[in-house]
Design an enzyme around this catalytic site. Sequence first.
Site, PDB file in Angstrom:
ATOM      1  N   GLY A  94     -17.268 -64.152  56.070  1.00 26.25           N
ATOM      2  CA  GLY A  94     -17.510 -63.545  54.748  1.00 26.25           C
ATOM      3  C   GLY A  94     -16.703 -62.265  54.598  1.00 26.25           C
ATOM      4  N   ARG A 151     -13.800 -69.881  56.249  1.00 19.79           N
ATOM      5  CA  ARG A 151     -14.546 -70.350  57.414  1.00 19.79           C
ATOM      6  C   ARG A 151     -13.823 -71.616  57.857  1.00 19.79           C
ATOM      7  NH1 ARG A 151     -19.193 -68.055  54.396  1.00 19.79           N
ATOM      8  NH2 ARG A 151     -19.762 -66.211  55.593  1.00 19.79           N
ATOM      9  N   ASP A 204     -19.678 -61.790  64.058  1.00 18.45           N
ATOM     10  CA  ASP A 204     -19.922 -62.396  65.375  1.00 18.45           C
ATOM     11  C   ASP A 204     -19.217 -63.734  65.562  1.00 18.45           C
ATOM     12  OD1 ASP A 204     -21.393 -60.718  66.900  1.00 18.45           O
ATOM     13  OD2 ASP A 204     -23.337 -61.396  66.149  1.00 18.45           O
ATOM     14  N   THR A 246     -18.553 -56.906  58.242  1.00 18.02           N
ATOM     15  CA  THR A 246     -19.584 -57.712  57.561  1.00 18.02           C
ATOM     16  C   THR A 246     -20.548 -56.775  56.847  1.00 18.02           C
ATOM     17  OG1 THR A 246     -21.519 -59.142  57.863  1.00 18.02           O
ATOM     18  CG2 THR A 246     -20.859 -57.887  59.783  1.00 18.02           C
ATOM     19  N   ASP A 252     -23.575 -57.350  56.592  1.00 17.12           N
ATOM     20  CA  ASP A 252     -24.930 -57.581  57.128  1.00 17.12           C
ATOM     21  C   ASP A 252     -25.398 -56.573  58.197  1.00 17.12           C
ATOM     22  OD1 ASP A 252     -24.925 -59.849  55.528  1.00 17.12           O
ATOM     23  OD2 ASP A 252     -24.243 -61.160  57.140  1.00 17.12           O
ATOM     24  N   ASP A 288     -25.151 -56.875  61.229  1.00 18.73           N
ATOM     25  CA  ASP A 288     -25.891 -57.668  62.221  1.00 18.73           C
ATOM     26  C   ASP A 288     -25.112 -57.903  63.518  1.00 18.73           C
ATOM     27  OD1 ASP A 288     -23.978 -59.309  61.120  1.00 18.73           O
ATOM     28  OD2 ASP A 288     -25.269 -61.044  60.891  1.00 18.73           O
ATOM     29  N   ARG A 340     -28.009 -62.401  55.560  1.00 16.58           N
ATOM     30  CA  ARG A 340     -28.112 -63.600  56.398  1.00 16.58           C
ATOM     31  C   ARG A 340     -29.406 -63.579  57.197  1.00 16.58           C
ATOM     32  NH1 ARG A 340     -23.242 -66.811  59.140  1.00 16.58           N
ATOM     33  NH2 ARG A 340     -21.991 -65.331  57.991  1.00 16.58           N
TER      34      ARG A 340
END
Length: 327
Positions: free
Chosen positions: A15, A76, A107, A129, A131, A133, A175
Amino acid sequence: MSEQIKKIGVLTSGGDSPGMNAAIRAVVRTARAKGIKVMGIRNGYKGLLAGDIFEMNSKSVSETVNKGGTILQTARCKEFMQAEYQQRGADMCNIFGIEGLVVIGGDGSFQGAEKLANLGINTIGIPGTIDLDIACTEYTIGFDTAVNTAMDAIIKIRDTSTSHSRCSIVEVMGRHAGYIALWSGICTGADLVLIPEKDAPSRNEIIENVVTNKNKGKKHFLMVVAEGVDVGGCDDLAKEIEAKTGIETRATILGHFQRGGAPTAVDRLHAAMMGSKAVDLLCEGKGKRVVCFNEGEYVDYDINEALKMTKDVDQYMVKVNQLLATF
Ligand code: ADP
Ligand code: F6P
Protein backbone atom coordinates in the site's frame (compact mmCIF):
# COMPACT_ATOMS: atom_id res chain seq x y z
CA MET A 1 36.47 -1.04 3.29
CA SER A 2 34.26 -2.39 0.53
CA GLU A 3 34.50 -1.00 -2.99
CA GLN A 4 32.10 1.88 -3.71
CA ILE A 5 28.93 0.60 -5.35
CA LYS A 6 28.07 2.12 -8.70
CA LYS A 7 24.39 1.50 -9.21
CA ILE A 8 21.38 1.03 -6.96
CA GLY A 9 17.65 0.54 -7.47
CA VAL A 10 14.65 1.85 -5.58
CA LEU A 11 11.05 0.63 -5.50
CA THR A 12 7.86 1.13 -3.52
CA SER A 13 5.72 -1.91 -2.69
CA GLY A 14 2.43 -2.77 -0.97
CA GLY A 15 0.00 0.00 0.00
CA ASP A 16 1.27 3.50 -0.76
CA SER A 17 1.73 6.05 2.02
CA PRO A 18 2.27 9.81 2.16
CA GLY A 19 6.00 10.50 2.37
CA MET A 20 7.07 7.69 0.05
CA ASN A 21 8.05 10.32 -2.53
CA ALA A 22 10.13 12.19 0.02
CA ALA A 23 11.92 8.89 0.74
CA ILE A 24 12.51 8.18 -2.97
CA ARG A 25 13.84 11.71 -3.35
CA ALA A 26 16.24 11.22 -0.45
CA VAL A 27 17.50 7.94 -1.92
CA VAL A 28 18.04 9.46 -5.36
CA ARG A 29 19.65 12.70 -4.22
CA THR A 30 21.91 11.02 -1.64
CA ALA A 31 23.07 8.45 -4.16
CA ARG A 32 23.65 11.02 -6.91
CA ALA A 33 25.64 13.18 -4.49
CA LYS A 34 27.93 10.17 -4.01
CA GLY A 35 28.22 9.54 -7.77
CA ILE A 36 26.00 6.42 -7.65
CA LYS A 37 23.57 5.75 -10.49
CA VAL A 38 19.96 5.19 -9.47
CA MET A 39 17.43 3.00 -11.25
CA GLY A 40 13.77 3.55 -10.47
CA ILE A 41 11.67 0.39 -10.54
CA ARG A 42 7.98 0.94 -11.26
CA ASN A 43 5.17 -1.01 -9.56
CA GLY A 44 7.17 -2.77 -6.84
CA TYR A 45 8.23 -6.37 -7.39
CA LYS A 46 5.82 -6.61 -10.33
CA GLY A 47 7.87 -4.01 -12.20
CA LEU A 48 11.13 -5.66 -11.15
CA LEU A 49 10.00 -8.94 -12.74
CA ALA A 50 8.83 -7.11 -15.85
CA GLY A 51 12.04 -5.10 -16.14
CA ASP A 52 10.07 -1.85 -15.83
CA ILE A 53 13.22 -0.05 -14.79
CA PHE A 54 14.55 3.40 -15.75
CA GLU A 55 17.40 5.65 -14.77
CA MET A 56 16.64 8.47 -12.37
CA ASN A 57 18.60 11.64 -11.72
CA SER A 58 18.28 14.53 -9.27
CA LYS A 59 15.78 16.19 -11.61
CA SER A 60 13.55 13.08 -11.68
CA VAL A 61 12.60 13.84 -8.08
CA SER A 62 12.11 17.61 -8.41
CA GLU A 63 8.80 18.85 -7.05
CA THR A 64 8.06 15.53 -5.33
CA VAL A 65 8.71 16.30 -1.66
CA ASN A 66 5.20 17.69 -1.30
CA LYS A 67 3.39 14.98 -3.26
CA GLY A 68 1.26 12.19 -1.82
CA GLY A 69 1.26 8.69 -3.29
CA THR A 70 4.37 7.32 -4.99
CA ILE A 71 5.85 8.54 -8.27
CA LEU A 72 7.23 5.02 -8.79
CA GLN A 73 3.73 3.53 -8.55
CA THR A 74 3.22 0.52 -6.32
CA ALA A 75 1.67 -2.92 -6.60
CA ARG A 76 1.10 -6.15 -4.81
CA CYS A 77 2.75 -9.07 -6.60
CA LYS A 78 1.63 -12.56 -5.56
CA GLU A 79 4.15 -14.33 -7.82
CA PHE A 80 6.99 -12.85 -5.82
CA MET A 81 6.10 -15.20 -2.93
CA GLN A 82 7.47 -18.05 -5.06
CA ALA A 83 11.19 -18.91 -5.16
CA GLU A 84 11.22 -19.07 -8.96
CA TYR A 85 10.07 -15.44 -9.26
CA GLN A 86 12.37 -14.25 -6.50
CA GLN A 87 15.28 -15.70 -8.50
CA ARG A 88 13.98 -13.88 -11.56
CA GLY A 89 13.92 -10.67 -9.50
CA ALA A 90 17.54 -11.17 -8.48
CA ASP A 91 18.43 -11.95 -12.11
CA MET A 92 16.77 -8.71 -13.21
CA CYS A 93 18.87 -6.77 -10.69
CA ASN A 94 21.99 -8.40 -12.14
CA ILE A 95 20.92 -7.75 -15.74
CA PHE A 96 20.41 -4.05 -14.94
CA GLY A 97 23.64 -3.89 -12.90
CA ILE A 98 21.73 -3.08 -9.71
CA GLU A 99 24.13 -3.86 -6.84
CA GLY A 100 21.94 -2.58 -4.04
CA LEU A 101 18.18 -2.19 -3.74
CA VAL A 102 16.08 0.07 -1.51
CA VAL A 103 12.58 -1.30 -0.83
CA ILE A 104 10.07 1.14 0.65
CA GLY A 105 7.03 -0.67 2.05
CA GLY A 106 5.66 -2.73 4.89
CA ASP A 107 6.39 -6.10 6.48
CA GLY A 108 5.29 -8.01 3.37
CA SER A 109 7.64 -6.00 1.18
CA PHE A 110 10.46 -6.64 3.66
CA GLN A 111 9.90 -10.38 3.30
CA GLY A 112 10.43 -10.00 -0.42
CA ALA A 113 13.53 -7.90 0.26
CA GLU A 114 14.90 -10.61 2.53
CA LYS A 115 14.51 -13.18 -0.24
CA LEU A 116 16.43 -10.97 -2.68
CA ALA A 117 19.16 -10.43 -0.08
CA ASN A 118 19.48 -14.22 0.29
CA LEU A 119 20.01 -14.36 -3.47
CA GLY A 120 22.97 -11.98 -3.23
CA ILE A 121 21.35 -8.56 -3.79
CA ASN A 122 22.14 -6.12 -1.00
CA THR A 123 18.70 -4.92 0.00
CA ILE A 124 17.66 -2.25 2.49
CA GLY A 125 14.07 -1.84 3.71
CA ILE A 126 12.50 1.49 4.63
CA PRO A 127 9.24 1.30 6.62
CA GLY A 128 6.47 2.92 4.61
CA THR A 129 2.90 2.28 5.71
CA ILE A 130 0.11 4.32 7.26
CA ASP A 131 -0.60 1.45 9.69
CA LEU A 132 2.44 1.87 12.02
CA ASP A 133 2.34 -1.91 12.31
CA ILE A 134 6.01 -2.72 11.71
CA ALA A 135 7.36 -4.15 14.94
CA CYS A 136 11.02 -3.18 14.61
CA THR A 137 10.40 0.56 14.38
CA GLU A 138 8.58 3.19 16.40
CA TYR A 139 7.75 5.07 13.21
CA THR A 140 6.57 4.18 9.72
CA ILE A 141 6.42 6.77 6.95
CA GLY A 142 2.84 7.89 6.30
CA PHE A 143 1.38 7.33 9.75
CA ASP A 144 1.38 10.95 10.88
CA THR A 145 -0.30 12.17 7.70
CA ALA A 146 -2.93 9.42 7.90
CA VAL A 147 -3.72 10.19 11.55
CA ASN A 148 -4.04 13.89 10.78
CA THR A 149 -6.31 13.12 7.82
CA ALA A 150 -8.45 10.84 9.99
CA MET A 151 -8.53 13.43 12.77
CA ASP A 152 -9.67 16.21 10.41
CA ALA A 153 -12.43 14.02 9.01
CA ILE A 154 -13.61 12.72 12.39
CA ILE A 155 -13.72 16.16 13.98
CA LYS A 156 -15.99 17.33 11.13
CA ILE A 157 -18.25 14.34 11.66
CA ARG A 158 -18.25 15.21 15.34
CA ASP A 159 -19.59 18.72 14.57
CA THR A 160 -22.61 17.46 12.68
CA SER A 161 -23.10 14.63 15.15
CA THR A 162 -23.33 17.18 17.98
CA SER A 163 -25.73 19.44 16.04
CA HIS A 164 -28.11 16.54 15.46
CA SER A 165 -27.54 14.83 18.84
CA ARG A 166 -26.55 11.72 16.94
CA CYS A 167 -24.33 8.75 17.47
CA SER A 168 -21.55 8.51 14.88
CA ILE A 169 -19.47 5.47 14.06
CA VAL A 170 -16.30 6.14 12.08
CA GLU A 171 -14.24 3.27 10.72
CA VAL A 172 -10.56 4.01 10.11
CA MET A 173 -7.84 1.99 8.39
CA GLY A 174 -4.95 0.12 10.00
CA ARG A 175 -5.31 -3.41 8.68
CA HIS A 176 -4.78 -5.63 11.77
CA ALA A 177 -3.50 -2.77 13.93
CA GLY A 178 -5.31 -0.11 15.96
CA TYR A 179 -2.76 2.72 15.94
CA ILE A 180 -4.68 5.03 13.59
CA ALA A 181 -7.89 4.41 15.56
CA LEU A 182 -6.30 4.96 18.97
CA TRP A 183 -4.40 8.11 18.01
CA SER A 184 -7.25 9.69 16.03
CA GLY A 185 -9.74 8.66 18.72
CA ILE A 186 -7.74 10.39 21.45
CA CYS A 187 -7.19 13.45 19.27
CA THR A 188 -10.90 13.87 18.50
CA GLY A 189 -12.18 13.11 22.00
CA ALA A 190 -13.99 9.95 20.91
CA ASP A 191 -16.33 8.38 23.45
CA LEU A 192 -15.36 4.87 22.44
CA VAL A 193 -12.37 3.56 20.51
CA LEU A 194 -12.33 -0.04 19.33
CA ILE A 195 -8.97 -1.56 18.37
CA PRO A 196 -8.07 -5.14 17.43
CA GLU A 197 -5.43 -5.32 20.16
CA LYS A 198 -8.16 -5.20 22.84
CA ASP A 199 -11.24 -7.38 23.20
CA ALA A 200 -14.19 -5.50 21.75
CA PRO A 201 -17.23 -4.93 23.98
CA SER A 202 -20.40 -6.77 22.96
CA ARG A 203 -23.06 -4.93 20.96
CA ASN A 204 -25.20 -4.73 24.08
CA GLU A 205 -22.35 -3.19 26.04
CA ILE A 206 -21.79 -0.64 23.26
CA ILE A 207 -25.49 0.23 23.26
CA GLU A 208 -25.49 0.60 27.06
CA ASN A 209 -22.54 2.95 26.76
CA VAL A 210 -24.40 5.09 24.18
CA VAL A 211 -27.49 5.29 26.40
CA THR A 212 -25.50 6.06 29.56
CA ASN A 213 -23.71 8.96 27.88
CA LYS A 214 -26.99 10.32 26.51
CA ASN A 215 -28.55 10.15 29.99
CA LYS A 216 -25.58 12.05 31.39
CA GLY A 217 -26.32 14.87 28.94
CA LYS A 218 -23.85 14.17 26.14
CA LYS A 219 -24.97 15.76 22.87
CA HIS A 220 -23.32 13.12 20.70
CA PHE A 221 -21.69 9.73 20.89
CA LEU A 222 -18.55 9.38 18.79
CA MET A 223 -17.16 5.92 18.18
CA VAL A 224 -13.91 5.31 16.29
CA VAL A 225 -13.52 1.74 15.07
CA ALA A 226 -10.35 0.24 13.60
CA GLU A 227 -11.11 -1.75 10.45
CA GLY A 228 -9.47 -4.79 12.07
CA VAL A 229 -12.26 -5.03 14.66
CA ASP A 230 -15.22 -7.17 13.72
CA VAL A 231 -18.30 -5.27 14.86
CA GLY A 232 -20.50 -7.13 12.39
CA GLY A 233 -20.37 -4.19 9.97
CA CYS A 234 -20.52 -0.52 10.98
CA ASP A 235 -23.74 0.09 9.03
CA ASP A 236 -25.40 -2.86 10.71
CA LEU A 237 -24.20 -1.72 14.12
CA ALA A 238 -25.56 1.79 13.42
CA LYS A 239 -28.97 0.35 12.52
CA GLU A 240 -29.09 -1.72 15.71
CA ILE A 241 -28.08 1.20 17.93
CA GLU A 242 -30.75 3.38 16.35
CA ALA A 243 -33.42 0.66 16.59
CA LYS A 244 -32.67 -0.14 20.23
CA THR A 245 -32.07 3.39 21.56
CA GLY A 246 -34.03 5.69 19.29
CA ILE A 247 -30.82 7.73 18.89
CA GLU A 248 -30.16 8.54 15.23
CA THR A 249 -26.93 6.83 14.25
CA ARG A 250 -24.74 7.17 11.17
CA ALA A 251 -21.72 5.17 10.06
CA THR A 252 -18.85 6.50 7.95
CA ILE A 253 -16.02 4.46 6.52
CA LEU A 254 -13.08 6.80 5.87
CA GLY A 255 -11.29 4.31 3.59
CA HIS A 256 -8.59 5.27 1.10
CA PHE A 257 -9.06 8.96 1.81
CA GLN A 258 -6.57 8.26 4.63
CA ARG A 259 -3.84 7.06 2.28
CA GLY A 260 -3.46 10.18 0.16
CA GLY A 261 -2.49 13.81 0.50
CA ALA A 262 0.65 15.85 0.99
CA PRO A 263 2.82 14.38 3.75
CA THR A 264 3.14 16.20 7.07
CA ALA A 265 6.48 17.60 8.24
CA VAL A 266 6.96 14.52 10.45
CA ASP A 267 6.60 12.18 7.48
CA ARG A 268 8.86 14.25 5.23
CA LEU A 269 11.57 14.40 7.85
CA HIS A 270 11.59 10.68 8.64
CA ALA A 271 11.47 9.93 4.92
CA ALA A 272 14.46 12.18 4.24
CA MET A 273 16.53 10.67 7.05
CA MET A 274 15.58 7.05 6.34
CA GLY A 275 16.13 7.41 2.59
CA SER A 276 19.54 8.91 3.09
CA LYS A 277 20.51 6.31 5.68
CA ALA A 278 19.51 3.47 3.36
CA VAL A 279 22.00 4.71 0.76
CA ASP A 280 24.70 5.15 3.44
CA LEU A 281 24.20 1.52 4.49
CA LEU A 282 24.55 0.30 0.90
CA CYS A 283 27.74 2.37 0.57
CA GLU A 284 29.08 0.66 3.69
CA GLY A 285 28.59 -2.64 1.86
CA LYS A 286 25.62 -3.59 4.03
CA GLY A 287 22.56 -5.46 2.77
CA LYS A 288 19.62 -7.36 4.26
CA ARG A 289 18.98 -4.48 6.67
CA VAL A 290 15.96 -2.42 7.58
CA VAL A 291 16.15 1.22 8.61
CA CYS A 292 14.20 2.04 11.78
CA PHE A 293 13.53 4.98 14.08
CA ASN A 294 13.79 4.04 17.74
CA GLU A 295 14.35 6.11 20.87
CA GLY A 296 15.05 9.23 18.83
CA GLU A 297 17.66 7.65 16.57
CA TYR A 298 17.83 6.16 13.11
CA VAL A 299 19.13 2.63 13.46
CA ASP A 300 19.26 -0.49 11.31
CA TYR A 301 18.58 -4.17 11.95
CA ASP A 302 18.99 -7.42 10.10
CA ILE A 303 15.74 -7.97 8.16
CA ASN A 304 15.34 -11.49 9.56
CA GLU A 305 15.64 -10.23 13.11
CA ALA A 306 13.35 -7.31 12.35
CA LEU A 307 10.63 -9.57 10.95
CA LYS A 308 10.69 -11.70 14.11
CA MET A 309 10.10 -8.72 16.42
CA THR A 310 6.68 -8.05 17.91
CA LYS A 311 5.08 -4.93 19.31
CA ASP A 312 1.82 -3.97 20.92
CA VAL A 313 -0.06 -0.72 21.31
CA ASP A 314 1.07 1.34 24.27
CA GLN A 315 -1.07 0.10 27.18
CA TYR A 316 -0.67 3.41 28.98
CA MET A 317 -2.09 5.16 25.92
CA VAL A 318 -5.05 2.75 25.94
CA LYS A 319 -5.62 3.54 29.62
CA VAL A 320 -5.39 7.29 29.12
CA ASN A 321 -7.85 7.04 26.24
CA GLN A 322 -10.32 5.23 28.50
CA LEU A 323 -9.93 7.83 31.23
CA LEU A 324 -10.41 10.75 28.86
CA ALA A 325 -13.42 9.14 27.21
CA THR A 326 -15.18 8.81 30.55
CA PHE A 327 -17.87 11.49 30.81
P1 ADP B 1 3.18 -4.41 2.82
O1 ADP B 1 4.55 -4.38 2.27
O2 ADP B 1 2.55 -3.05 2.91
O3 ADP B 1 3.09 -5.22 4.10
P2 ADP B 1 1.97 -6.64 1.38
O4 ADP B 1 1.88 -7.53 2.57
O5 ADP B 1 0.81 -6.59 0.44
O6 ADP B 1 2.22 -5.12 1.74
O7 ADP B 1 3.27 -7.09 0.57
C1 ADP B 1 3.69 -6.37 -0.58
C2 ADP B 1 4.35 -7.31 -1.54
O8 ADP B 1 5.54 -7.86 -0.95
C3 ADP B 1 3.54 -8.53 -1.95
O9 ADP B 1 2.60 -8.25 -2.95
C4 ADP B 1 4.63 -9.44 -2.47
O10 ADP B 1 5.06 -9.03 -3.75
C5 ADP B 1 5.77 -9.16 -1.49
N1 ADP B 1 5.76 -10.17 -0.41
C6 ADP B 1 4.92 -10.25 0.63
N2 ADP B 1 5.19 -11.34 1.39
C7 ADP B 1 6.22 -11.99 0.78
C8 ADP B 1 6.93 -13.17 1.05
N3 ADP B 1 6.65 -13.97 2.09
N4 ADP B 1 7.94 -13.52 0.20
C9 ADP B 1 8.21 -12.76 -0.86
N5 ADP B 1 7.57 -11.61 -1.16
C10 ADP B 1 6.59 -11.22 -0.37
O1 F6P C 1 -1.59 -1.18 4.71
C1 F6P C 1 -2.21 0.03 4.36
C2 F6P C 1 -3.68 -0.18 4.13
O2 F6P C 1 -4.26 1.06 3.76
C3 F6P C 1 -4.44 -0.78 5.32
O3 F6P C 1 -4.71 0.17 6.32
C4 F6P C 1 -5.66 -1.33 4.63
O4 F6P C 1 -6.19 -2.43 5.35
C5 F6P C 1 -5.12 -1.81 3.31
O5 F6P C 1 -3.91 -1.10 3.08
C6 F6P C 1 -6.06 -1.55 2.15
O6 F6P C 1 -5.51 -2.13 1.03
P1 F6P C 1 -6.04 -1.86 -0.47
O7 F6P C 1 -5.50 -0.52 -0.89
O8 F6P C 1 -5.46 -2.98 -1.26
O9 F6P C 1 -7.52 -1.85 -0.40
